[in-house]
Design an enzyme around this catalytic site. Structure first.
Site, PDB file in Angstrom:
ATOM      1  N   ASP A  37       0.537  -1.536   0.153  1.00  0.00           N
ATOM      2  CA  ASP A  37      -0.225   0.155   0.005  1.00  0.00           C
ATOM      3  C   ASP A  37       1.129   1.117  -0.315  1.00  0.00           C
ATOM      4  O   ASP A  37       1.619   1.433  -0.044  1.00  0.00           O
ATOM      5  CB  ASP A  37      -1.134   0.181   1.352  1.00  0.00           C
ATOM      6  CG  ASP A  37      -2.302   0.642   1.342  1.00  0.00           C
ATOM      7  OD1 ASP A  37      -2.880  -0.172   0.851  1.00  0.00           O
ATOM      8  OD2 ASP A  37      -2.422   2.398   0.743  1.00  0.00           O
ATOM      9  N   ASP A  63       3.477   2.513  -4.766  1.00  0.00           N
ATOM     10  CA  ASP A  63       3.080   3.019  -5.249  1.00  0.00           C
ATOM     11  C   ASP A  63       2.535   2.078  -6.518  1.00  0.00           C
ATOM     12  O   ASP A  63       3.384   1.539  -7.376  1.00  0.00           O
ATOM     13  CB  ASP A  63       3.381   4.395  -5.491  1.00  0.00           C
ATOM     14  CG  ASP A  63       2.680   5.160  -6.425  1.00  0.00           C
ATOM     15  OD1 ASP A  63       1.370   4.963  -6.895  1.00  0.00           O
ATOM     16  OD2 ASP A  63       2.298   6.189  -6.974  1.00  0.00           O
ATOM     17  N   VAL A  64       1.196   1.747  -6.666  1.00  0.00           N
ATOM     18  CA  VAL A  64       0.767   0.357  -7.849  1.00  0.00           C
ATOM     19  C   VAL A  64       1.019   0.868  -9.404  1.00  0.00           C
ATOM     20  O   VAL A  64       0.764   0.213 -10.222  1.00  0.00           O
ATOM     21  CB  VAL A  64      -0.356   0.371  -7.757  1.00  0.00           C
ATOM     22  CG1 VAL A  64      -0.602  -0.995  -6.791  1.00  0.00           C
ATOM     23  CG2 VAL A  64      -1.336   1.468  -7.562  1.00  0.00           C
ATOM     24  N   TYR A 156     -13.764   7.345 -13.428  1.00  0.00           N
ATOM     25  CA  TYR A 156     -14.019   6.439 -12.686  1.00  0.00           C
ATOM     26  C   TYR A 156     -14.113   5.201 -13.126  1.00  0.00           C
ATOM     27  O   TYR A 156     -14.398   3.790 -13.623  1.00  0.00           O
ATOM     28  CB  TYR A 156     -14.910   6.266 -11.294  1.00  0.00           C
ATOM     29  CG  TYR A 156     -14.854   5.201 -10.214  1.00  0.00           C
ATOM     30  CD1 TYR A 156     -13.571   4.924  -9.484  1.00  0.00           C
ATOM     31  CD2 TYR A 156     -15.911   4.791 -10.231  1.00  0.00           C
ATOM     32  CE1 TYR A 156     -13.991   3.784  -9.200  1.00  0.00           C
ATOM     33  CE2 TYR A 156     -15.869   3.348  -9.239  1.00  0.00           C
ATOM     34  CZ  TYR A 156     -14.105   3.043  -8.333  1.00  0.00           C
ATOM     35  OH  TYR A 156     -14.930   1.907  -7.604  1.00  0.00           O
ATOM     36  N   LYS A 160     -13.254   1.154 -14.217  1.00  0.00           N
ATOM     37  CA  LYS A 160     -14.204   0.053 -14.205  1.00  0.00           C
ATOM     38  C   LYS A 160     -13.921  -0.386 -15.640  1.00  0.00           C
ATOM     39  O   LYS A 160     -13.857  -1.787 -14.715  1.00  0.00           O
ATOM     40  CB  LYS A 160     -14.826   0.178 -13.180  1.00  0.00           C
ATOM     41  CG  LYS A 160     -13.999   0.965 -12.003  1.00  0.00           C
ATOM     42  CD  LYS A 160     -13.147   0.257 -11.041  1.00  0.00           C
ATOM     43  CE  LYS A 160     -12.839   0.312  -9.892  1.00  0.00           C
ATOM     44  NZ  LYS A 160     -11.354  -0.426  -9.462  1.00  0.00           N
TER      45      LYS A 160
HETATM   46  N1  LIG Z   1     -15.985   0.737  -1.794  1.00  0.00           N
HETATM   47  C1  LIG Z   1     -16.893   0.428  -2.816  1.00  0.00           C
HETATM   48  O1  LIG Z   1     -17.793   0.778  -2.241  1.00  0.00           O
HETATM   49  C2  LIG Z   1     -16.219   0.502  -3.662  1.00  0.00           C
HETATM   50  C3  LIG Z   1     -17.177  -0.236  -4.594  1.00  0.00           C
HETATM   51  C4  LIG Z   1     -17.029  -0.952  -5.637  1.00  0.00           C
HETATM   52  C5  LIG Z   1     -15.469  -1.115  -6.247  1.00  0.00           C
HETATM   53  N2  LIG Z   1     -13.941  -0.940  -4.696  1.00  0.00           N
HETATM   54  C6  LIG Z   1     -13.264  -0.226  -5.631  1.00  0.00           C
HETATM   55  O2  LIG Z   1     -12.424  -1.363  -4.854  1.00  0.00           O
HETATM   56  C7  LIG Z   1     -11.000  -1.320  -4.139  1.00  0.00           C
HETATM   57  C8  LIG Z   1     -10.066  -0.687  -2.959  1.00  0.00           C
HETATM   58  O3  LIG Z   1     -11.278   0.286  -2.359  1.00  0.00           O
HETATM   59  P1  LIG Z   1     -12.139   0.746  -1.320  1.00  0.00           P
HETATM   60  O4  LIG Z   1     -13.392   0.485  -1.497  1.00  0.00           O
HETATM   61  O5  LIG Z   1     -11.275  -0.563  -0.309  1.00  0.00           O
HETATM   62  O6  LIG Z   1     -11.524   1.804  -0.822  1.00  0.00           O
HETATM   63  P2  LIG Z   1     -10.497   2.185   0.826  1.00  0.00           P
HETATM   64  O7  LIG Z   1      -9.315   3.419   0.002  1.00  0.00           O
HETATM   65  O8  LIG Z   1     -10.380   1.726   1.385  1.00  0.00           O
HETATM   66  O9  LIG Z   1      -9.636   1.289   0.293  1.00  0.00           O
HETATM   67  C9  LIG Z   1      -7.777   1.789  -1.371  1.00  0.00           C
HETATM   68  C10 LIG Z   1      -6.820   1.360  -1.051  1.00  0.00           C
HETATM   69  O10 LIG Z   1      -5.865   1.773  -1.729  1.00  0.00           O
HETATM   70  C11 LIG Z   1      -4.446   2.484  -1.672  1.00  0.00           C
HETATM   71  N3  LIG Z   1      -3.983   3.298  -2.613  1.00  0.00           N
HETATM   72  C12 LIG Z   1      -4.597   4.530  -2.878  1.00  0.00           C
HETATM   73  N4  LIG Z   1      -3.550   4.228  -3.862  1.00  0.00           N
HETATM   74  C13 LIG Z   1      -2.549   3.212  -3.988  1.00  0.00           C
HETATM   75  C14 LIG Z   1      -1.507   3.693  -4.870  1.00  0.00           C
HETATM   76  N5  LIG Z   1      -1.101   4.547  -5.816  1.00  0.00           N
HETATM   77  N6  LIG Z   1      -0.344   2.882  -4.314  1.00  0.00           N
HETATM   78  C15 LIG Z   1      -0.613   1.622  -3.584  1.00  0.00           C
HETATM   79  N7  LIG Z   1      -2.064   1.355  -2.879  1.00  0.00           N
HETATM   80  C16 LIG Z   1      -2.370   2.736  -3.212  1.00  0.00           C
HETATM   81  C17 LIG Z   1      -4.637   3.001  -0.406  1.00  0.00           C
HETATM   82  O11 LIG Z   1      -4.095   3.454   0.316  1.00  0.00           O
HETATM   83  C18 LIG Z   1      -5.873   1.976   0.465  1.00  0.00           C
HETATM   84  O12 LIG Z   1      -5.219   1.819   1.407  1.00  0.00           O
HETATM   85  C19 LIG Z   1     -11.049   0.156  -5.583  1.00  0.00           C
HETATM   86  O13 LIG Z   1     -10.121  -0.543  -6.480  1.00  0.00           O
HETATM   87  C20 LIG Z   1     -12.094   0.510  -5.376  1.00  0.00           C
HETATM   88  O14 LIG Z   1     -11.681   1.108  -6.614  1.00  0.00           O
HETATM   89  C21 LIG Z   1     -15.303  -0.024  -3.988  1.00  0.00           C
END
Ligand SMILES: NC(=O)c1ccc[n+]([C@@H]2O[C@H](COP(=O)([O-])OP(=O)(O)OC[C@H]3O[C@@H](n4cnc5c(N)ncnc54)[C@H](O)[C@@H]3O)[C@@H](O)[C@H]2O)c1
Length: 285
Positions: A37, A63-64, A156, A160
């Site tokens: 992360d 950083d991904v 977004y 996606k």
């Molecule tokens: N929460 C929702 O409602 C939802 C719905 C659909 C899809 N998603 C997807 O789920 C995935 C996880 O999101 P989440 O909801 O757990 O959000 P979150 O913000 O709680 O977790 C995302 C994590 O990704 C990390 N991150 C961000 N940029 C980064 C980078 N450049 N390099 C490495 N790490 C990085 C952040 O630090 C964080 O820990 C994402 O791809 C998001 O698009 C979330």
């Protein structure tokens, strides 16, 4: 993949939200876990929590959206645990706002994390898994926003939809090779995570330029408000990990969480096939 004990899982975005739930499920199955992360503070907390429970954990701040960081992640994984069996391409961010107002910096950031982050994960880890020739699984995290569209989140949706197309195509290719790597595509609706606060995860090169008027605009502020509302009223996050692991065990490709979106997804496809124009009126119902 049916056997998890002592196998190695790599999770990007492991410091918050879905990533933490995925890590908990891995630990519950006695897996060795690599937490990756950009959020070093939370990463250390999650690592400490897991270690306190006796788990074998490696955390990698990275950083991904940087290819070299993903390469280092793989190198550290192999040096520490010797293999990689399960990969979660999960890290992601969100930006909202009209395409013609959104600064290109925001596009670069979201494309870098959500799209290139996933491409880099596949490019680096698939060759390692192919070489191992053992049962492996990759879970790519897209969203229901990759299966349907709404007016307010073009950037977004763009990322996606890219995640969906990328994952479906790579999955066909791996099947055609009779590879032992299986894939799942996670397409959740809104879930209570920290996603609406993702501006705090911007790498330095995508930092908000406060001289840019957009970040004082109604569009930007409304986007933040809407993001906060939909995420904080989403379903609880603790239901997520188990549904993903059932899918891994049963080699289920599509993982959806919100049945109420099925008519919208189906309606979109039906419109295409029947030549019906999409109408914004459906969002006003
Ligand atoms: N929460 C929702 O409602 C939802 C719905 C659909 C899809 N998603 C997807 O789920 C995935 C996880 O999101 P989440 O909801 O757990 O959000 P979150 O913000 O709680 O977790 C995302 C994590 O990704 C990390 N991150 C961000 N940029 C980064 C980078 N450049 N390099 C490495 N790490 C990085 C952040 O630090 C964080 O820990 C994402 O791809 C998001 O698009 C979330």
């Amino acid at each position: 993949m049916k056997e998890f004990k002592n196998k190695v899982a790599v999770i990007t975005g492991a410091a918050n939200g879905f990533g933490v739930e995925m890590a908990k499920e891995c630990v519950a199955r006695d897996m060795k876990v690599v937490l990756a992360d950009i959020d070093s503070e939370n990463l250390k907390k999650v690592e400490a929590d897991m270690k306190a429970k006796g788990a074998e954990v490696l955390s990698v701040e990275m950083d991904v959206s940087k290819f070299e960081d993903v390469e280092i992640l793989a190198k550290k994984t192999l040096e520490t645990f010797g293999s990689v069996d399960l990969l979660f391409n999960n890290a992601g961010v969100v930006v909202a706002g009209p395409t013609w107002e959104l600064p290109l910096n925001d596009w670069d950031w979201i494309m870098g994390v959500n799209v290139y982050g996933m491409i880099y994960g596949l490019k680096v880890f698939i060759p390692i898994m192919l070489k191992q020739d053992t049962p492996c699984h990759i879970v790519n995290v897209a969203s229901v926003a990759g299966l349907l569209t709404t007016p307010s989140m073009a950037a977004y949706h763009t990322t996606k939809f890219a995640n969906v197309g990328l994952t479906e195509s790579v999955n066909y290719q791996l099947q055609a090779m009779n590879s032992k790597i299986k894939m799942s595509l996670f397409c959740p609706g809104f879930v209570q995570t920290d996603l609406h606060n993702c501006d705090r995860h911007r790498p330095e090169r995508f930092a908000i330029n406060r001289d840019e008027p957009y970040y004082e605009s109604v569009s930007y502020k409304q986007g933040l408000e809407r993001g906060k509302h939909v995420i904080t009223t989403g379903i609880p996050v603790d239901s997520i990990g188990q549904s993903i692991f059932i899918a891994i065990e049963e080699e289920q490709f599509y993982i959806l969480t919100h049945p109420q979106y099925a008519p919208v997804i189906g309606g979109r496809v039906r419109n295409m096939l029947e030549g019906v124009n999409p109408s914004v009126a459906m969002f006003k119902k």
